[in-house]
Write a protein that holds these residues in place. Structure first.
Motif, PDB file in Angstrom:
ATOM      1  N   PRO A 103       0.833  -1.206   0.000  1.00 18.76           N
ATOM      2  CA  PRO A 103       0.000   0.000   0.000  1.00 18.76           C
ATOM      3  C   PRO A 103       0.869   1.258   0.000  1.00 18.76           C
ATOM      4  N   GLU A 140      -7.936   7.931  -6.148  1.00 19.25           N
ATOM      5  CA  GLU A 140      -7.850   8.173  -4.710  1.00 19.25           C
ATOM      6  C   GLU A 140      -8.737   7.196  -3.954  1.00 19.25           C
ATOM      7  N   GLY A 141      -8.152   6.556  -2.953  1.00 15.51           N
ATOM      8  CA  GLY A 141      -8.904   5.633  -2.125  1.00 15.51           C
ATOM      9  C   GLY A 141      -9.142   4.283  -2.753  1.00 15.51           C
ATOM     10  N   ALA A 142      -8.687   4.072  -3.985  1.00 16.48           N
ATOM     11  CA  ALA A 142      -8.879   2.787  -4.645  1.00 16.48           C
ATOM     12  C   ALA A 142      -7.566   2.051  -4.852  1.00 16.48           C
ATOM     13  N   GLN A 143      -6.537   2.767  -5.358  1.00 18.15           N
ATOM     14  CA  GLN A 143      -5.228   2.147  -5.581  1.00 18.15           C
ATOM     15  C   GLN A 143      -4.134   2.734  -4.700  1.00 18.15           C
ATOM     16  N   VAL A 144      -4.265   3.987  -4.296  1.00 21.48           N
ATOM     17  CA  VAL A 144      -3.334   4.632  -3.373  1.00 21.48           C
ATOM     18  C   VAL A 144      -4.128   5.570  -2.477  1.00 21.48           C
ATOM     19  N   ILE A 145      -3.423   6.140  -1.493  1.00 19.55           N
ATOM     20  CA  ILE A 145      -4.005   7.161  -0.630  1.00 19.55           C
ATOM     21  C   ILE A 145      -3.207   8.452  -0.831  1.00 19.55           C
ATOM     22  N   GLY A 176      -3.871  -1.823  -6.254  1.00 20.53           N
ATOM     23  CA  GLY A 176      -2.720  -1.144  -6.835  1.00 20.53           C
ATOM     24  C   GLY A 176      -1.850  -2.072  -7.652  1.00 20.53           C
ATOM     25  N   THR A 215      -6.628  -4.081   0.874  1.00 22.40           N
ATOM     26  CA  THR A 215      -7.458  -3.884  -0.316  1.00 22.40           C
ATOM     27  C   THR A 215      -6.805  -2.899  -1.275  1.00 22.40           C
ATOM     28  N   ILE A 216      -6.255  -1.823  -0.740  1.00 20.42           N
ATOM     29  CA  ILE A 216      -5.550  -0.832  -1.563  1.00 20.42           C
ATOM     30  C   ILE A 216      -4.349  -1.481  -2.256  1.00 20.42           C
TER      31      ILE A 216
END
Length: 794
Positions: free
Chosen positions: A477, A492-497, A531, A526-527
């Motif tokens: 992550p 945003e919020g799906a593959q990285v923060i 990713g 999950t991220i």
């Protein structure tokens, strides 16, 4: 004497002033070197003046104001009391009310700014600021480097041509020159690009410098492959192509043949993914190898566009920049390197070898790797942003769980580890909670050991950071600033923060989403999974479409060529992993010889660079030895010296006698010698023509082969039936009786008319006073391309 007058307030003021002045004088006599006198601006610079001198207006105002607002006894006490009590701190702050509030706000802002500067300087000094001094003299803090190409590669493509009627009969043809055929990330990129360009209508003919493991793959894509030998470069008619694409530095020999006419005007796109020559350029500059540098500059300037896969290579090759550099980021090298590394390394085994426990959470802080050797500001700012996280998660008795912060920066031998440990001790962190690893070590291993990767760079990247691609491919992550280039490819919020740049609080909130009860949260896993799927083909579409756009802007599309399809047809593009899956899964083939960047080590060690360097070094050595031999006088030279002197004396006397016998003046000997040489040259050329005419005696026809450059020489015929016709005086063959079209038709001296007339200009030159040059009953003309086409088909 006499009656005393009543004591007034003004007398009290004068008395107080006198007492103060007297006391100041006494202090000066007792302490001649008081601390107050060492300052440039003193509180009372006129302390040595006369008692009766008037006081400053500000002091009078404060004293009068104090007497009015106080009782008489208090006033007398203040007057007769110590000097400190008379003036107090109020003399330093002459503001009251709203002005005092404004002054305090200004003072707070000024103090904050000074503290920030001191903090930045102290962090930079801890990270070894002296090491970056040469670069920071030109690159100031807060600035960034940006590669800005020239107009090459930009344009509207074929939008204008598509709007006009066109009657093409063949698809656009491209010659592809492969420098190596290894099964590595370079071949994966090029195969993916070629297959998608074929969908747009391009046709490829492939030439290879040498065969390799990917030979069968290329045959499946583009048919038969021609392996080029040293003597075959000059036997290829490059003019049948609308453009040439060369891959790798190893294609340099083929590019040398493209530097000659009539191939010099063919568009050339050169893809360079190696840094082997870039590593040698500083050595050439240091040694003063001007000939070698000049040669590489001429080769680089031949290409219309030189394409690099990242923004660091143009900087490394800047010595050879001819204004034709261009960058198309998105190479699969990072994903390939991670896939190959994962087959031979295991996460928890690496953590054990490096002293990390299984239950510890390892946070790897990475940044821009562009100036990791010289510039430390990037990591100084990263420490400033990560500081709250360190204090919260790495201090004694802070939270449950154990956290280790690893900074991936610099080299392991540059003292960064000592600097980080010093910062950790100042912050009161646990011993061993902060570590350092250098880029000269196992970068992939450091990323694989991580539980969380934090991108802490303050530099806005032009391309997607490669370290983030690798971390995502490892399934780690990632927390990163909200840079536009990163937001363009990931969600945003799906593959990285994301967190806002230079916002430690936002970073802390983003980091807390990945932690639950001292362990990685389900959301973090999950991220990481999303990713990893995204990183595999994330940059493929942009990479392929940019190559297609380059070809549209650079290649020539004659009227007989069909236009390729619009780039918008390419919607779903992914790397051709299926063609290389067997090698990646089994770890066979060129996978065994991969470096950490996903490139075959055999291709990175460029043989053409070494061979060319040896050749130039050998020539220089031979020239030096020849010069040394010529400068050395042997015994034989001394023996023949008297004969030479006597011969010169004899010639001098003979010349004097000839001058006495000559009646007229025929000019200087230089003019006579020059005219004699010119007569001999004309006579030689006439004799050569006579020999050619003798060979053609009895032939009823003579065919003139029209050519315009030395690149066409190998395609010309030799025999009594053919005779060369050069459209340029400099292009004539040295030992032949070729006709110089320019000398017979002076209009061809002008490039503009020569380009318009082309080969018809050669026909006009023969027609001009044809009886002087052609004495056969029949005449014929043929382009050199006719023979070149036959050689190419064979």
């Amino acid at each position: 004497m006499g009656r005393s007058s009543p004591r007034t307030d003004s007398d009290d003021d004068n008395a107080a002033a006198a007492a103060t002045t007297t006391s100041g004088n006494n202090d000066q006599q007792q302490h001649p070197h008081s601390i107050r006198d060492r300052f440039r601006f003193k509180r009372n610079p006129n302390h040595t003046q006369d008692k009766t001198q008037t006081k400053p207006s500000l002091h009078r105002y404060l004293l009068r104001h104090r007497h009015v607002n106080s009782t008489p006894s208090a006033a007398n006490a203040a007057t007769s009391g110590p000097r400190f009590n008379r003036k107090g701190f109020s003399s330093l702050f002459p503001f009251r009310g709203a002005y005092l509030l404004y002054f305090m706000i200004f003072l707070a802002v000024f103090a904050f700014a000074m503290a920030s500067m001191v903090l930045q300087n102290s962090i930079a000094s801890v990270f070894g600021a002296e090491r970056g001094r040469p670069i920071r003299e030109e690159l100031r803090f807060g600035s960034r480097l940006k590669f800005v190409p020239d107009q090459v590669g930009f344009g509207d493509g074929l939008d204008g041509l598509r709007s006009t009627p066109r009657f093409g009969v063949r698809p656009p043809r491209i010659g592809l020159i492969l420098g190596n055929m290894a099964k590595d990330s370079q071949s994966l990129l090029l195969i993916t690009v070629v297959k998608n360009l074929q969908k747009l209508g391009f046709v490829f003919k492939i030439y290879a410098v040498q065969s390799g493991n990917s030979h069968s793959l290329w045959e499946q894509i583009a048919g038969q492959i021609s392996i080029l030998g040293q003597e075959q470069y000059s036997l290829i008619d490059w003019s049948i192509f609308d453009g040439i694409i060369a891959d790798s530095l190893e294609a340099k020999e083929a590019i040398s043949s493209l530097m000659q006419e009539p191939f010099h005007s063919i568009p050339l796109v050169w893809i360079i993914q190696e840094d082997s020559l870039a590593n040698r350029l500083p050595v050439y500059v240091e040694r003063g190898s001007e000939n070698l540098l000049s040669y590489w500059k001429s080769v680089f300037s031949r290409a219309n566009v030189i394409v690099f896969p990242d923004y660091t290579l143009p900087m490394l090759y800047s010595v050879l920049d001819a204004g034709n550099f261009f960058v198309i980021p998105g190479s699969p090298a990072d994903v390939w390197a991670v896939e190959a590394y994962s087959k031979s390394h295991e996460k928890y085994q690496l953590r054990k070898e490096n002293g990390f426990l299984k239950d510890e959470i390892v946070v790897v802080v990475v940044g821009s790797s562009f100036f990791y050797n010289e510039l430390s500001w990037d990591y100084a700012v990263a420490m400033h942003d990560v500081g709250p996280l360190l204090i919260k998660y790495a201090r004694r008795n802070s939270v449950e769980g154990s956290f280790k912060f690893v900074f991936l920066c610099g080299n392991s031998t540059d003292g960064y580890n000592d600097a980080l440990q010093e910062v950790a001790s100042r912050l009161g962190l646990l011993e061993g909670s902060v570590r350092h690893y250098g880029f000269n070590g196992d970068v992939n291993g450091v990323l694989l050991m991580a539980d969380i990767v934090l991108y802490g760079s303050s530099q806005v990247e032009q391309g997607f950071p490669s370290l983030i691609v690798r971390a995502m491919t490892f399934g780690i992550p990632v927390i990163t600033p909200d840079f536009p280039i990163i937001k363009e490819y990931v969600a945003e919020g799906a593959q990285v923060i994301f967190f806002q740049k230079d916002n430690p609080e936002g970073l802390s909130r983003a980091f807390s989403l990945f932690i639950s009860n001292g362990k990685l949260s389900k959301f973090a896993r999950t991220i990481a999974s999303a990713g990893r799927l995204r990183a595999k083909n994330m940059l493929a579409l942009d990479c392929v479409t940019r190559y297609a756009r380059i070809l549209e802007n650079v290649l020539n599309f004659p009227s007989v060529a069909l236009l390729p399809g619009p780039i918008s047809q390419l919607q779903q593009v992914s790397w051709e992993w299926n063609l290389f899956r067997k090698e990646i899964d089994l770890g066979t083939g060129d996978i065994l010889n991969m470096d950490e960047w996903g490139t075959s080590t055999s291709s990175r060690n460029s043989s053409v660079v070494d061979l060319l360097e040896e050749e130039f070094t050998k020539n220089i050595t031979q020239n030096e030895n020849w010069s040394a031999d010529q400068d050395t006088i042997s015994e034989l030279d001394w023996d023949v010296l008297p004969d030479i002197e006597s011969s010169e004396e004899y010639e001098r006397l003979e010349m004097e006698q000839l001058e006495e016998r000559m009646d007229g003046t025929f000019g200087s000997w230089d003019d006579i010698y020059r005219n004699a040489r010119k007569s001999e040259r004309f006579k030689f050329e006439a004799n050569e023509r006579d020999e050619g005419e003798l060979e053609r005696t009895g032939q009823p026809v003579c065919i003139y082969e029209i050519y315009s450059g030395s690149g066409a020489w190998p395609f010309l015929h030799h025999g009594s039936l053919y005779r060369g016709l050069a459209l340029s005086s400099a292009a004539r063959r040295l030992r032949s009786d070729d006709v110089d079209a320019v000398s017979r038709l002076h209009l061809l001296n002008y490039t503009h008319y020569r380009d318009i007339l082309c080969e018809i200009g050669g026909m006009f030159s023969i027609a001009n006073k044809v009886d002087n040059i052609h004495k056969r009953p029949w005449i014929g003309f043929q382009s050199w391309r006719a023979a070149g086409f036959i050689v190419h088909k064979c």
